[in-house]
Design a protein around this motif. Structure first.
Motif, short mmCIF file in Angstrom:
data_model
loop_
_atom_site.label_atom_id
_atom_site.label_comp_id
_atom_site.label_asym_id
_atom_site.label_seq_id
_atom_site.Cartn_x
_atom_site.Cartn_y
_atom_site.Cartn_z
N PHE A 151 32.16 37.64 31.21
CA PHE A 151 32.21 36.57 32.22
C PHE A 151 31.28 35.42 31.88
O PHE A 151 31.59 34.25 32.14
CB PHE A 151 31.85 37.15 33.59
N LEU A 184 31.13 38.87 40.33
CA LEU A 184 32.41 39.35 39.79
C LEU A 184 32.35 40.83 39.42
O LEU A 184 33.37 41.52 39.42
CB LEU A 184 32.79 38.52 38.55
N TYR A 209 41.16 36.66 37.55
CA TYR A 209 39.97 37.30 38.13
C TYR A 209 40.37 38.36 39.15
O TYR A 209 39.68 39.37 39.31
CB TYR A 209 39.07 36.25 38.79
N CYS A 261 38.78 41.98 38.78
CA CYS A 261 37.96 42.53 39.87
C CYS A 261 38.62 43.77 40.47
O CYS A 261 37.94 44.73 40.84
CB CYS A 261 37.73 41.47 40.94
#
Length: 527
Positions: A298, A312, A363, A367
């Motif tokens: 990230f 995240l 994302y 996640c």
């Protein structure tokens, strides 16, 4: 006439919770510090003008200290008393934290992290000793669920706290924050922990210590030098691994002779302990090694701030928070061989997503995968440890948990080194930019290296005029490098299914000699 003695309650009462507060506070300090530092590595690179391999030693030095002190903790707790030793560990950790904040060079920071590790390495095992004495062996599953709280808060709060402190203040505060917490923990421990009277029952194995502790430290030093050198043929790597390995082998041969060896390898005759230890070892190599790369992806490929990277990663800890208390309760009632494979399957499913990452993967997908991995994590580690402990009795618990903890430290170091070597090797394979040299290493700047640097510091794009599309190309190459490294971790997760298949699927009865009413002396859990 009085009736039969009532069986001990399965509930964790107020007295135990009071002591648990001390233990959890100390464990949070230790575990939080590891996860906080993991997101600070890019900051250390720029602050100290160092390479990634150099700043990685801020993590490795801490681990080496842990590996050195773990074999000594059991005898020290027996000799000096758990309360006094626990408070000494808190003092060392707090002093090391304050010293880290004053570091002017990467070498100083690494040295102070070793001091931290000497204290932090004792906090968790000693805390487990204190908790096991207070709660008793019949509540080990629930006990593990309580001690799992720091392991939940670490992955959630560590990256977020570290990112926030670095973004809003400075990197010094990721260490200074430990000072007031450490002082509070010391006062709390002084008031809450029961006084214990040391009663040494075993002689100290000096010869074993002279072989095992230096052997482990040298071997792990060699393994951890791999990312820096990039090859096992470097003298710094193979020589230290060879000497360390010979010392450890010498200890293995010697350890069957004394009555009370520093590390009791005879316990591997217990098949349940052996299966649990091997399962944990393979799993740690895969999960802890690749786990350090999540924030790096990230930060470096997606260009996120340290705070954003921490947020995240948080879904992983949230997932574990849901399943760990459930797994702790089930571990006292259901054979772990029936639950752990399903939890491991969740980890494999979530992990697979990261083998497919590119420079713009959703994302939401990442996640969600971290959350699924967290669900599996909460149902894997603690039940395996509980299975190992339930197969032991009396002093065996301390010696058995020492074995498992040392294997965890070795596995964690090997995993981190292997993943770092693979990632570094892949990134170095990127095309070099003609005429561009990295001042910190003297090596040519690659397209992937420049793309990562520009993601973190956009102003660098003005210093290195590049053709259109080169940054995007470099970032995609970097993402592919991460994906390749995650494939190795995924393969190791799948390999964990082999030893896990041998975990007990039958209801685990108490070891011979344990009284059903729990009135026998409570075993001491040291590591």
């Amino acid at each position: 006439m009085s009736g039969p003695t009532a069986a001990p309650s399965d509930k964790i009462d107020g007295a135990v919770l009071k002591i648990a507060g001390v233990v959890v506070l100390g464990a949070i300090m230790s575990i939080l510090d590891i996860t906080v530092v993991s997101v600070a590595l890019p900051t250390f690179q720029s602050e100290f003008t160092a390479t990634y391999a150099q700043v990685a030693w801020t993590m490795t030095g801490y681990t080496l200290a842990l590996a050195t002190v773990i074999p000594l903790s059991g005898w020290a707790a027996d000799r000096f008393g758990t309360k006094r030793l626990y408070m000494l560990a808190l003092l060392l950790f707090t002093a090391g934290s304050a010293a880290c904040a004053t570091a002017d060079s990467i070498e100083q920071l690494i040295g102070y992290r070793v001091l931290q590790g000497l204290g932090g390495g004792m906090l968790m095992p000693l805390g487990m000793t204190i908790m096991t004495r207070a709660a008793g062996p019949h509540r080990i599953g629930r006990l593990m669920a309580i001690l799992g709280i720091p392991m939940l808060l670490g992955p959630i709060a560590g990256p977020i706290l570290g990112g926030w402190l670095i973004d809003t203040a400075s990197w010094h505060w990721i260490f200074l924050i430990n000072v007031p917490i450490g002082v509070l923990a010391l006062v709390y421990a002084l008031l809450a922990l029961p006084k214990d009277t040391p009663e040494p029952t075993e002689s100290f194995d000096f010869l074993g210590m002279l072989m095992l502790s230096p052997g482990l430290a040298l071997f792990l030093f060699g393994v951890s030098s791999l990312p820096e050198t990039g090859t096992i043929t470097a003298t710094k790597v193979w020589a230290t691994m060879l000497v360390g390995g010979l010392l450890v082998i010498g200890f293995v041969i010697y350890s069957f002779k004394p009555r009370h060896p520093l590390l009791d390898l005879r316990l591997f005759r217990n098949p349940r302990l052996t299966v649990a230890a091997v399962s944990m070892f393979v799993f740690i190599i895969a999960f802890m090694g690749a786990g350090l790369l999540f924030p790096s992806y990230f930060l470096q490929v997606r260009g996120e701030s340290t705070l954003a990277a921490g947020l995240l990663i948080a879904p992983q800890g949230i997932g574990a928070m849901i399943t760990m208390p459930i797994a702790g309760t089930l571990a006292d009632r259901v054979p772990v061989g029936r639950t752990v494979p399903f939890a491991l399957l969740l980890i494999a499913a979530g992990f697979f997503t990261f083998t497919q990452v590119d420079a713009d993967t959703s994302y939401l997908l990442l996640c969600g995968s971290l959350f699924v991995m967290g669900l599996g994590m909460g149902g894997t580690m603690m039940p395996i440890m509980t299975s190992a402990l339930k197969s032991l009795s009396g002093p065996e618990v301390a010696r058995g948990s020492t074995l498992v903890n040392i294997l965890q430290q070795i596995g964690s170091s090997i995993g981190a080194a292997v993943m770092s070597v693979i990632l570094t090797s892949r990134l170095n394979g990127s095309a070099a930019i003609p005429g561009a040299v990295d001042p910190s290493t003297g090596k040519p700047v690659t397209e992937a290296g420049l793309a990562i640097a520009v993601q973190q510091k956009p102003e660098l794009a003005k210093q290195f005029p590049v053709p259109p599309g080169m940054i995007e190309k470099g970032l995609q190459f970097a993402a592919d490098s991460f994906a390749t490294t995650f494939w190795v971790g995924f393969a190791l997760v799948l390999a964990t299914f082999i030893p896990v298949a041998f975990l007990s699927r039958r209801r685990e009865e108490p070891p011979a000699g344990e009284r059903p009413d729990g009135s026998e002396q409570v075993p001491v859990l040291v590591h």
